[in-house]
Design a protein around this motif. Structure first.
Motif: not given
Length: 114
Positions: A66, A71, A76
């Motif tokens: 993660r 992002k 994700l």
């Protein structure tokens, strides 16, 4: 990426004394045999995305997935859809987990392009 298309097996160990000057490590001769089918199937057009997934996931080996995946984009979302524990590190995933992540990434990429 190599293990997706090839099987590797150790043929023999080579001691440092076999080289001049001798290195401070032991060496091994490894034989690569092409697999009849890749562990994770993909089209030729998808191969760059597969390579990017691997490069991204292993860029920071000590980071959890993660934290290491971008992002932005489908990354994700794919991790979430795959059901893989986001606190795992890339090197701890087995082939079935890689396949789930890959399938989820393909799906998330398609959704992002629709």
């Amino acid at each position: 990426d190599l293990q997706n298309f090839w099987d590797a097996r150790k043929l023999l160990s080579v001691p440092p004394g076999a080289f001049s000057p001798p290195p401070k490590v032991d060496s091994e001769v490894v034989v690569f045999t092409p697999r009849k089918a890749p562990r994770i199937a993909m089209t030729q057009e998808q191969e760059p995305l597969w390579e990017k997934l691997l490069k991204t996931a292993f860029a920071h080996r000590r980071k959890m997935l993660r934290a290491g995946l971008p992002k932005s984009g489908p990354w994700l979302k794919a991790l979430e859809k795959s059901g893989i524990d986001p606190t795992l590190r890339a090197e701890s995933l087995d082939w079935s987990q890689w396949e789930r992540l890959w399938t989820a990434l393909i799906d998330a990429s398609r959704e992002a392009n629709d």
